[in-house]
Design an enzyme around this catalytic site. Structure first.
Site, mmCIF file in Angstrom:
data_model
loop_
_atom_site.group_PDB
_atom_site.id
_atom_site.type_symbol
_atom_site.label_atom_id
_atom_site.label_comp_id
_atom_site.label_asym_id
_atom_site.label_seq_id
_atom_site.Cartn_x
_atom_site.Cartn_y
_atom_site.Cartn_z
ATOM 1 N N GLY A 42 0.888 -1.203 -0.140
ATOM 2 C CA GLY A 42 -0.086 0.059 -0.031
ATOM 3 C C GLY A 42 0.842 1.082 0.010
ATOM 4 O O GLY A 42 2.180 1.232 0.135
ATOM 5 N N ILE A 44 1.006 3.828 2.315
ATOM 6 C CA ILE A 44 1.931 3.907 3.438
ATOM 7 C C ILE A 44 2.879 2.531 3.852
ATOM 8 O O ILE A 44 4.239 2.889 4.090
ATOM 9 C CB ILE A 44 1.139 3.825 4.733
ATOM 10 C CG1 ILE A 44 0.186 5.049 4.589
ATOM 11 C CG2 ILE A 44 1.721 3.856 6.145
ATOM 12 C CD1 ILE A 44 -0.998 5.364 5.488
ATOM 13 N N SER A 66 -2.530 -8.362 -1.609
ATOM 14 C CA SER A 66 -2.678 -8.049 -2.720
ATOM 15 C C SER A 66 -1.634 -8.612 -3.631
ATOM 16 O O SER A 66 -0.434 -7.974 -3.536
ATOM 17 C CB SER A 66 -2.808 -6.593 -2.955
ATOM 18 O OG SER A 66 -2.592 -6.152 -4.357
ATOM 19 N N ALA A 114 0.708 -1.847 9.010
ATOM 20 C CA ALA A 114 -0.086 -0.863 8.047
ATOM 21 C C ALA A 114 -1.368 -1.147 7.379
ATOM 22 O O ALA A 114 -1.916 -0.589 6.561
ATOM 23 C CB ALA A 114 1.009 -0.029 7.089
ATOM 24 N N LYS A 118 -8.411 1.835 4.157
ATOM 25 C CA LYS A 118 -8.536 3.471 4.609
ATOM 26 C C LYS A 118 -9.424 4.315 3.537
ATOM 27 O O LYS A 118 -9.541 5.408 4.149
ATOM 28 C CB LYS A 118 -6.998 3.751 4.428
ATOM 29 C CG LYS A 118 -6.052 2.943 5.256
ATOM 30 C CD LYS A 118 -4.618 3.286 4.729
ATOM 31 C CE LYS A 118 -3.573 2.731 5.552
ATOM 32 N NZ LYS A 118 -3.454 1.376 5.135
ATOM 33 N N SER A 157 -1.672 4.483 12.633
ATOM 34 C CA SER A 157 -3.069 4.773 12.954
ATOM 35 C C SER A 157 -3.320 6.036 11.985
ATOM 36 O O SER A 157 -2.824 6.480 11.071
ATOM 37 C CB SER A 157 -3.284 5.057 14.275
ATOM 38 O OG SER A 157 -4.758 5.137 14.588
ATOM 39 N N LYS A 160 -7.982 10.346 12.329
ATOM 40 C CA LYS A 160 -9.375 10.289 12.522
ATOM 41 C C LYS A 160 -9.950 9.338 13.545
ATOM 42 O O LYS A 160 -11.027 9.345 13.779
ATOM 43 C CB LYS A 160 -10.088 9.666 10.919
ATOM 44 C CG LYS A 160 -9.827 10.409 9.756
ATOM 45 C CD LYS A 160 -9.948 9.734 8.628
ATOM 46 C CE LYS A 160 -10.037 10.785 7.399
ATOM 47 N NZ LYS A 160 -8.606 11.366 7.093
ATOM 48 N N LYS A 172 -10.083 2.600 13.582
ATOM 49 C CA LYS A 172 -8.655 2.790 14.036
ATOM 50 C C LYS A 172 -8.844 3.280 15.328
ATOM 51 O O LYS A 172 -7.821 2.771 15.978
ATOM 52 C CB LYS A 172 -8.087 3.965 13.101
ATOM 53 C CG LYS A 172 -7.941 3.372 11.621
ATOM 54 C CD LYS A 172 -7.006 2.203 11.320
ATOM 55 C CE LYS A 172 -5.777 2.431 11.238
ATOM 56 N NZ LYS A 172 -4.739 1.295 11.000
#
Length: 194
Positions: A42, A44, A66, A114, A118, A157, A160, A172
């Site tokens: 991803g 991040i 993935s 991570a 999201k 994290s 949010k 989260k």
């Protein structure tokens, strides 16, 4: 006004003092160690992999569900950054059997978690999948990290989670509570950080 924004101090934008990172301390944490990065493919996770590689990790266990993302980050590390000490692991962090085997086989001393859904609109439309992936995945990883003597567990994290008003923030926040609870266990040799 762009000029006014440029003149703002970091503290003004964050509403808190910035957290300074000590490069020497980070290098000490990573250099020569086996590091697991979940969600490695991803946005991040792949940046974490780049940074971990540049800090001299002995090996990076790249975990992602993935296939394409996993292949892409491994190729980038090997071909563009000359970092070949990678172990690609096609895995779902919600699968305790698979995650246990990864811990047993590779014995990471540091875990950067991570892996998470999201995208706010998608999560709002699929709240149960969001909870399954984010919350249950974090629980599996935190429990197994402690069980296998991981030295550091870092949950990536989001702001949010502070005042959660959407599914992303709520999941989260739950992840942070899981990590906080894991850190509070007696005799736990793992340092948990969000």
């Amino acid at each position: 006004n762009v000029k006014e924004i440029r003149n703002l101090a970091v503290e003004d934008l964050l509403a808190r003092p910035p957290v300074g990172l000590d490069p020497a301390q980070l290098k000490h944490l990573i250099r020569g160690r086996r590091v697991m990065v979940t969600g490695a493919g991803g946005s991040i996770g792949s940046e974490l992999c780049r940074q971990v590689a540049s800090l001299g990790a002995r090996r990076i266990i790249l975990v992602d569900h993935s296939e394409n993302a996993l292949v892409a980050v491994e190729r980038e590390l090997q071909r563009e950054r000359n970092y070949t000490a990678t172990v690609p692991a096609l895995a779902d962090v919600r699968d305790p059997g698979k995650v246990r085997r990864l811990f047993e086989r590779h014995q990471p001393s540091v875990v950067f978690h991570a892996a998470a859904y999201k995208h706010v609109p998608l999560m709002e439309a699929n709240p149960l999948e969001s909870v399954r992936n984010n919350v249950f995945g974090t629980r599996v990883l935190a429990e197994l990290a402690a069980e296998h003597g991981v030295k550091r567990f870092v949950l990536v994290s989001t702001d949010k989670a502070v005042r959660p008003k959407n599914v992303l923030g709520q999941t989260k926040a739950l992840c942070e509570w899981i990590v906080e609870a894991a850190a509070a266990l007696e005799g736990n040799g793992t340092k948990f950080i969000s």
